[in-house]
Scaffold this active site. Structure first.
Site, mmCIF file in Angstrom:
data_model
loop_
_atom_site.group_PDB
_atom_site.id
_atom_site.type_symbol
_atom_site.label_atom_id
_atom_site.label_comp_id
_atom_site.label_asym_id
_atom_site.label_seq_id
_atom_site.Cartn_x
_atom_site.Cartn_y
_atom_site.Cartn_z
ATOM 1 N N THR A 48 0.863 -1.184 0.000
ATOM 2 C CA THR A 48 0.000 0.000 0.000
ATOM 3 C C THR A 48 0.897 1.230 0.000
ATOM 4 O OG1 THR A 48 -1.716 -1.169 1.243
ATOM 5 C CG2 THR A 48 -1.797 1.233 1.281
ATOM 6 N N LYS B 265 -6.813 1.067 -3.742
ATOM 7 C CA LYS B 265 -6.490 0.503 -2.429
ATOM 8 C C LYS B 265 -6.621 1.581 -1.339
ATOM 9 C CE LYS B 265 -4.658 -2.015 0.894
ATOM 10 N NZ LYS B 265 -5.393 -3.104 1.547
#
Lengths: 293, 293, 293, 293
Positions: free
Chosen positions: D94, D170
């Protein structure tokens, strides 16, 4: 003119005195009669009931909130019931737009006139006849009561033929003051956490970009954390922000700053701070930054 | 003193002229050389490179943003590379707290001093030597360069021994100004939708509670919807609010008003308004109330 | 039981049918009598006045808003005036906490009981007896009317002995749904501006983290910009958010998300979108990002 | 395929095991070598440097944050320096949109491919090959590495030809989860102050409108005030919200909910709560309502 003056608080008393000074005949009423007696010493005619204060051309009210104004105006033997046809109710209290609309309509049905004339200024300005009067109502009625405004204030601003517009302007002024408080609370927390002395910081601001009484007054209170006794209580601050938001909702106007202020005041009240000065909302910015409120 | 002055924009040119007027020796550099030549007519020594402007005791910078200051200071033949050991960089630009920290550290490694001395005031104040100087740095260094501050400003406020604190104070000032704009935008939309004339409303505010230049200037611009040409562009307003939020995040300080302002500026830029005056964020309150922006 | 059912809208009709199916005696009233006649075909006793529907043990109301419930309950020949002493008013409408408190008190004075039993579920669930009932009131009264809840729902949650608590839970549910809409509006605008297809994005969300009906329903409406006809109108969304904020203010609870939602709904209504589905507030995030609403 | 897997944390280890299970040749690297040795027991080839893990067709990274990915990718003997021309970097961490853009460009200059493939799912899902893969990159490259996605996940969503779009999706997922937490914090405070049991309330919500894992997980944690040990630390929550806001600013997208969340996380961190589970921001709604945090 012959004015019945109702509400001899910190603001109202000074206003009534100045009406007397300007040569008007004043009949005065107050819930607690001691203030009436004191004013009688200065030439007022004492009234023991609201109805007694409604025998002249004009009844002027200067009361705490919607509830007090409703009771005095719409209650049994209130202003609507007592003022002669053709008489005028001059409302100087900070009340809701909705109540101003309602009073306007009720007085009209009774053959009376209604004007809103809230004021800007603190008790000292009221005592010195230095208030600013924000007036709204039918032009002919405003002309007729202009001598009253001249007696209590240094300047009158006529904003609309609709009385409630003056109440909205008054509420917007308190909304703007509350944003000054919140902005100072955030900015002062920011620089304090970087090591800048809050008192010195307020001195910089008010010597440069913000040379205005609101910044001096509230900057000083916040820097000194001097929130008691309240000049204007947080609970009243919440009330005025709520009235501004309600009026805005009726006009379909979003006020994101107003929403933020409302949340701040609620947080302060939930923390038990309703009786503190409204500038105490600035302590929430400090607390949220870990500085301990 | 012998001052190398770098950055002859609207603000810098007036400051450099006042340094000359006060009897200082000024070597001037500007990216576009025409302004250097004009200043040479008034007694400055022209510099064709940054390095040429770094031969004296002090290099003072007055540039647009972090990028310009970084390039002039840290680039090849920049101030760090050119200023003699013991020399002082006086930074008057509105830059980030992070860059101020970094420059402080880099100059220290080079045996030089760094002080932050951003200013409050518009170009007219710069020309009239009426700026307010917010200075921070080691006391001895500030003492040494005090004659520079005296030459350009009407008053100097020393806020910290840490240079970056002065930059934070400057950023906080722009944050406060932006909140004034937003609050006026909301309040003026509210009263306008109730039929009150915006110009008259601003007159009331600035005659009573808000008798301050910021309210007069921005109230007037908003009432007249006069957002072009920009006195200070919205894109720069967003930059300064962002810098304030970044500094606040480093200090772990939430600024809910800052968040609201950032969203307003982003909305204005997304609508193509980046080149408008920053007071144009007030038009968003109007648009959101259905008044057409 | 003998139930007087008042309010045969999309929800109420299904509920009344299921009461009949479960073997209860139902006397039905609706402002527009056509629906009463249709229900009579299925075994209900038609009532031509509210009073006629108040002859049994229980009067159950399923109406649009506070105004409708006030009129039916407190008006002349309303429920309070007509229901026998010892009777129970089961209120299933989404009403304000303040009105629930008031009805509770008025019914008590009349020797009657009051319970709040709002429901979660759409008209299809009402028709299928699959509602979820959120009930609050005195335990003995709730026990007595439990057969009604069993007839209309798949499960009953008892949350408090104070009826108004159930209304608050219902309002909080709509508040949570509105935050889902707002969060989807922001997230979908963000990824759309980066080139991601909104329909595909909703598919990802609802296949992974957010496999819930609310995300599927509202994600789909937003992705397709399908805001007409409204499943639940934005004007009603504003009303419910307002009721949640008012209840929160009475409890001194700040709800910053609620404030944000209120501002969004006001913005949508100011733009003429009151009759759109409440998920249309998501279009404001798009508009503020320059995507054209 | 021959995959160099870099980063054997809670997530990465399960992913690497599943690559082995699916028959891929895996060379594994981790900063702490113990995990590499453990994986070697299951058939992986141990790598003692990043470079050793870059000898195959693909290098896949699963690391904590931008800093770790930058170091491993761009550092000396990093992925860019070590992967053969024509090789592909599959980034599952991420990370910020900005870093994804930069890595895409740097790999292209080195004649390598870059795809983003962050995943949704917790460590148990990673171990069970039940992740959801959000992939973006050039179609031909995605086709080539599809067997990797098939090995680690239950489904792959291709969102764009631009790798950074997957990182944005995300980040938007974590933004949505954080809004769920905040909304539950506000709603649960509201009903709790009216006397409703928080555990029972969460049961109602998740049995009716919000039958989704996010509401069950976070509703439960908030109701039990179970914020330690952190499943996902508040400091990381702030980081992801900040990355979402930064990406949004680059795209000129205002995210008012994101702003509110950022302020909440800053408040929690200023109070010393950075190591608590990110659902602890819900305790701020309680504190602001006077319930003591």
């Amino acid at each position: 003119m012959h004015v019945g003056f109702i509400g001899l608080g910190n603001m109202g008393n000074g206003m009534a005195v100045n009406l007397l000074t300007a040569g008007h005949a004043v009949t005065a009423y107050n819930r607690s009669p001691a203030k009436v007696d004191a004013l009688a010493q200065q030439g007022a005619t004492p009234a023991r009931t609201v109805a007694e204060a409604c025998q002249g051309d004009v009844a002027q009210t200067m009361l705490a909130d919607d509830g007090a104004v409703e009771q005095v105006t719409l209650g049994p033997d209130g202003i609507v019931a007592s003022l002669p046809p053709g008489g005028t109710h001059v409302s100087s209290s900070t009340i809701s737009v909705a109540l101003a609309r309602r009073l306007c309509s009720v007085h009209a049905e009774a053959g009376q006139s209604f004007v809103s004339a809230p004021v800007f200024g603190r008790p000292e300005a009221a005592a010195a006849a230095k208030l600013f009067v924000v007036a709204a109502g039918p032009p002919a009625v405003l002309d007729a009561v202009a001598p009253i405004f001249d007696a209590i204030g240094q300047r009158t601003f006529v904003v609309s033929e609709q009385p409630h517009a003056a109440n909205l302007v008054k509420l917007s002024g308190n909304f703007l003051l509350a944003t000054v408080i919140e902005s100072l609370g955030e900015a002062m927390t920011l620089v304090e956490k970087a090591g800048v002395d809050p008192v010195a910081y307020v001195d910089i601001l008010t010597s440069t970009l913000f040379d205005a009484p609101a910044y001096k007054t509230y900057g000083g209170l916040i820097a000194r954390k001097s929130f008691e006794p309240a000049g204007f209580a947080a609970a009243l601050g919440l009330k005025d922000v709520r009235l501004a938001l309600q009026a805005a909702e009726e006009l379909t106007v979003p006020l994101p700053l107003g929403s933020l202020l409302r949340d701040r005041f609620l947080t302060l009240l939930a923390d038990g701070g309703g009786q503190l000065d409204w500038s105490a909302i600035a302590s929430l910015a400090r607390r949220d930054a870990g500085l301990g409120g």
